[in-house]
Write an enzyme that holds these catalytic residues in place. Structure first.
Site: not given
Lengths: 320, 320
Positions: A62, A66, A140
């Site tokens: 995704h 990070d 998410h």
């Protein structure tokens, strides 16, 4: 199959943990693949045996920083090594737009082509020569995926007893049969290879997940998986304190799922920086304790540069 | 003034050197500024006393990846620390477009505002409270700039002898005069502060350059500079082998310029990874030797995390 963790921290780095990136390859293979590519991934590679020259494909779970902000730098460095082999990249659609905007603004031209692969095309494309890859949608804050890697072309073994009983003499015919080729013997008999091969062993399968607050979405993929690598950003206690907004999993959530799905090996990663390695009010031992309370299989908490091997018998071992 | 090198390698990182980033601040100041922000800059910060919370402004010399690919990650991490203070960012115009494209694709929202500053507006804007900043165009494959930092508000010293001779008794009046305030004495005399202050010392000035193959473009800026930080990507021998295409400076080119411009302190950085730190066919000692042959001032070759202080007397010293 071998995996190596290049970053195991969530959101921001710590002195000992970079952010998400995980390498995977078949043992002995020259080429390798990368799942996620946080900032600093190319620095971690300098401390491994993995070269950007041999990196065949990159899979981005995704687009949170990070998990992908190290991609332009890695692509640039591979270019400065004069790489010419194409690089396959698969990830959520805005990834290509983002990378192309960066390349445009920084006037980065690469001496090798990028093969952008749509996630839904992964099963039909042979992105890696020795592993089949598929993406599974997770839950998410942004679209997030898990990647399943299943070894391709599991080697077959000869049924020696049957060959001898059938009067098939050892020689070139055995080699051909092992390769799955039907042969005609000197005496004129036709031999169907499949009849003289032992049942193939199960192909090894690893799932490497992106950020996700619903491990159960991996239930179908997990049916034949030997190893699940999944985020466990915090413990239940911290998750309840923070609330469900960030949409991460606790160690307990992942452990319960892995137990129910009967996945034999579980490696947790993507830990909140609030958990210290050893000393502190919160430590990784809290995550481990919580996971062990709900899971009876082989469990590990990843650290940067840790390497693990998934053996043909389905067991997972740390590599030194 | 203090500077700290956060990355000193050119193009790609090495095991000991990250790519370009340099911190600068006034001694004792809480806030600081950053020139360039290569990938990995936020990892380097974890090993310094510099926090993303106290970073007031970022200056990007040019948009090659080894000078700016760490910017989105640093901005994101400052956000995760719940920074609220605005961050000023100045750099060549495509920078803003690039960062906004990344923020859009990765759904990065920051809890603090970014103040985008045009390079030509720097002299008129008070981006930093204690240093004046200006940009000078250099010569490179893409638009590239040097940033000059000149300390603002040099403190004045009282001319004690003159005060005593003039019958101005020590007391609150002295403090006011030192602040530049004209005062009326108890006996009714008016005192013009400027008459009782020593001539101000020269304001300290540091130039931190981006990639550049024409050091002479800094001639005017260097007239009153105490310290020049400039790339010396290779030696003359390697530059001649590679040719002028990449548009970098050799150690000799920079050293000759600094000598002619009478800059008293020179720190070289941005070394090609082909130069090893100690052992190797090519080492940093080659760069140093070549620079020393053409420059008689105070010379240093930067290493990651090195800190230097430019003292009020214009001398430069390594900080431990």
């Amino acid at each position: 199959m071998e995996i190596q963790f290049l970053g195991t921290s969530s959101g921001t780095p710590t002195k000992t943990r970079n952010m998400s990136a995980t390498a995977i390859r078949m043992p002995g293979a020259q080429h390798w693949a990368l799942v996620d590519c946080a900032e600093g991934t190319q620095y971690r590679l300098l401390r491994t045996g993995l070269s950007p020259m041999r990196l065949r494909a990159i899979f981005i779970t995704h687009l949170h920083g990070d998990h992908c902000y190290g991609l332009p730098g890695l692509l640039a460095s591979a270019g400065m090594l004069d790489r010419s082999e194409p690089m396959s990249i698969a990830g959520p659609p805005p990834l290509r737009r983002m990378i192309e905007a960066i390349m445009d603004a920084s006037q980065l031209t690469l001496p090798y082509p990028i093969d952008w692969v749509a996630l839904e095309d992964l099963p039909g494309r042979r992105v890696l020569p020795d592993m089949k890859v598929a993406a599974t949608a997770l839950s998410h804050r942004v679209p997030s995926y898990a990647f399943s890697f299943t070894e391709a072309g599991v080697e077959r073994k000869l049924d020696i007893g049957k060959l001898k009983a059938g009067g098939v003499a050892s020689g070139p015919a055995w080699g051909a049969i092992q390769q799955g080729q039907d042969v005609v013997l000197p005496d004129g008999r036709a031999v169907v290879a499949e009849h003289f091969l032992l049942a193939p062993r199960k192909a090894r399968k690893v799932i490497i997940g992106g950020d996700n607050d619903r491990p159960d979405l991996l239930a179908r993929e997990a049916l034949d998986a030997d190893l699940l690598v999944h985020e466990a950003t915090y413990t239940d206690a911290i998750l309840h304190k923070i609330g469900p907004g960030p949409q991460h999993s606790s160690a307990a959530m992942v452990a319960r799922f892995a137990q129910a799905a009967q996945v034999k090996n579980l490696i947790l990663t993507h830990f909140s920086p609030r958990y210290q390695d050893i000393h502190g009010a919160l430590t990784l031992a809290d995550i481990e304790r919580e996971a062990r309370a709900h899971y009876s299989g082989t469990l590990a908490l990843a650290r940067d540069l840790d390497r693990y091997e998934l053996r043909k018998d389905g067991s997972v071992h740390a590599l030194l």
